[in-house]
Scaffold this motif. Structure first.
Motif, PDB file in Angstrom:
ATOM      1  N   GLN A  29       0.815  -1.205   0.000  1.00  0.00           N
ATOM      2  CA  GLN A  29       0.000   0.000   0.000  1.00  0.00           C
ATOM      3  C   GLN A  29       0.856   1.265   0.000  1.00  0.00           C
ATOM      4  O   GLN A  29       0.495   2.279  -0.615  1.00  0.00           O
ATOM      5  CB  GLN A  29      -0.916   0.014   1.223  1.00  0.00           C
ATOM      6  N   GLN A  32       1.748   2.960  -3.232  1.00  0.00           N
ATOM      7  CA  GLN A  32       0.678   3.611  -3.996  1.00  0.00           C
ATOM      8  C   GLN A  32       0.640   5.115  -3.726  1.00  0.00           C
ATOM      9  O   GLN A  32      -0.230   5.814  -4.251  1.00  0.00           O
ATOM     10  CB  GLN A  32      -0.680   2.980  -3.651  1.00  0.00           C
ATOM     11  N   THR A 180       2.173   7.115  -9.136  1.00  0.00           N
ATOM     12  CA  THR A 180       2.462   6.404  -7.890  1.00  0.00           C
ATOM     13  C   THR A 180       3.944   6.035  -7.860  1.00  0.00           C
ATOM     14  O   THR A 180       4.606   5.965  -8.894  1.00  0.00           O
ATOM     15  CB  THR A 180       1.624   5.123  -7.771  1.00  0.00           C
ATOM     16  N   GLU A 182       5.100   3.196  -7.219  1.00  0.00           N
ATOM     17  CA  GLU A 182       5.239   1.904  -7.894  1.00  0.00           C
ATOM     18  C   GLU A 182       5.374   2.057  -9.405  1.00  0.00           C
ATOM     19  O   GLU A 182       6.047   1.260 -10.068  1.00  0.00           O
ATOM     20  CB  GLU A 182       4.037   1.014  -7.563  1.00  0.00           C
TER      21      GLU A 182
END
Length: 434
Positions: A29, A32, A180, A182
């Motif tokens: 998480q 993100q 993000t 990621e």
């Protein structure tokens, strides 16, 4: 009996798997979080890894941690009391073209607690209200700027005074082109198990706190420092407090950072013209005797002006600095910094020192390190006659860094900081300060 044992083992395994699953979820998480697409660098703090390391260390050293809590300063910068949501990873980033100011964005769990934190801990006695839902303020002489709404906070921190409120507002509102972590180009470089990671895409530096230490390693791509492959470095005394050498062409760095050096009154043009590719510094453990003659004038009984000479003797640290440079450079360097320096020149080498033992010998074996730095912080503190280290480093015992030239513009860096307590986590000692 066996059935009860089996149930107990399964229960423990279940709790363990649940905790592991939760930590994996937190990690996923955290990636993100949004950062600007034009971010030029990214610095990741692995909060969960740091907390695990400190928790295990506390189990092994309960006495130190209990004593730390008992003597804890009233002001604590613990983010757990800040009202902010602390994810598994905290990310700081720079935004082009400013590579000296780091930004970060947090979600807010408790707005009232955050307001108390900004006032009591950060010292922002009065927040400015931009509108009914946005607040802003500065701390640490303007080096920290923050802006927040009811549910999100953005901040920036720099070594000098900054005001980036327009940028902070856009980060809170996630305006502009965002992505993000990621999906960013930094993701592959920072998704490691290290506690701290910094990258600009081409270079990466990671660091980890251990028992009584902070270790770091990095692979850096730069054209600003062109180190030599091998050299015969200076032979330092084994008990010297500072040992340093640099065998590299640093003219690109001087030219690139001209404004920084000029701000600190360093003559860049002179260095570009006269400096060579080598320097070393040694701060010895023993003190040396410096003698000054102070001349004053007074009037005798006949009202005649008479010169009076007083010889003043003072013990100061024995420091020696040498350059590969043109002798002309000696005319541009200050002869008095914290102490009075003598100098002389031999061929293409300049020597400066608080003493006069300029003799220099080199090691009889080659070194692959074009850069080396060793500082005995504890020894410097004990000498009680040196420019003060930052208060947060009062528990630092020594530090050592080295760098080697790899292929082309690549440099490998290694470093380690040793704290006074070899059993306690280095970050805990660093935060505890004095």
């Amino acid at each position: 009996m066996k059935k009860k044992v089996l149930i107990g083992v399964l229960a423990i395994l279940g709790v363990g798997l649940t905790c592991c699953g939760y930590l994996v979820y937190r990690q996923k998480q955290s990636y993100q979080q949004y950062i600007p697409k034009n971010a030029s660098t990214l610095f990741r703090v692995n909060v969960d890894a740091l907390l695990r390391s400190i928790a295990w260390n506390a189990v092994l050293n309960p006495g130190y941690y209990f004593d730390s809590d008992k003597k804890k300063h009233k002001k604590s910068f613990d983010l757990g009391d800040s009202g902010l949501h602390i994810p598994a990873n905290i990310f700081f980033f720079t935004i082009e073209p400013d590579d000296a100011t780091f930004f970060s964005v947090f979600s807010i769990d408790d707005f009232d607690e955050l307001q108390c934190y900004t006032k009591n801990i950060l010292g922002i006695s009065k927040l400015q209200t931009v509108d009914s839902l946005v607040f802003q303020g500065t701390a640490f002489n303007g080096k920290l700027c923050l802006m927040f709404t009811k549910d999100r906070l953005a901040l920036c921190v720099s070594a000098s005074k900054v005001e980036k409120f327009n940028l902070l507002r856009s980060l809170i509102r996630q305006e502009g082109s965002m992505t993000t972590v990621e999906q960013s180009p930094f993701y592959e470089a920072i998704k490691t198990q290290h506690e701290l990671v910094y990258t600009d895409g081409a270079s990466i530096i990671d660091a980890d706190f251990g028992r009584g230490s902070l270790s770091l390693s990095g692979d850096i791509k730069t054209a600003l420092v062109k180190g030599v492959k091998r050299l015969y470095p200076k032979q330092f005394e084994s008990n010297s407090l500072i040992k340093f050498w640099l065998a590299a062409d640093i003219t690109p760095l001087l030219a690139r950072q001209r404004k920084f050096f000029e701000k600190h009154h360093i003559p860049v043009d002179t260095l570009l013209r006269y400096y060579g590719t080598y320097m070393d510094l040694e701060w010895k453990k023993n003190l040396t005797l410096q003698q000054d003659t102070i001349i004053t004038y007074d009037y005798n009984d006949n009202f005649e002006r008479v010169e009076q000479r007083v010889v003043r003797k003072e013990r100061v640290p024995e420091i020696y600095l040498s350059f590969q440079a043109s002798p002309h450079l000696a005319n541009y360097l200050p002869k008095q910094l914290f102490y009075k320096f003598q100098h002389e020149s031999r061929a293409d080498r300049l020597f400066f020192g608080t003493g006069r033992k300029y003799q220099q010998s080199n090691r009889d074996h080659l070194s692959n390190d074009f850069f080396y730095l060793y500082i005995d912080s504890k020894g410097l503190r004990n000498q009680r006659n040196y420019p003060l280290l930052p208060p947060s480093f009062k528990r630092l015992e020594k530090m050592e860094f080295s760098a080697q030239k790899l292929a082309d513009e690549h440099i490998h860096l290694d470093g380690k900081l040793h704290f006074e307590n070899s059993s306690v986590n280095g970050l805990v000692q660093l935060l505890r300060g004095n």
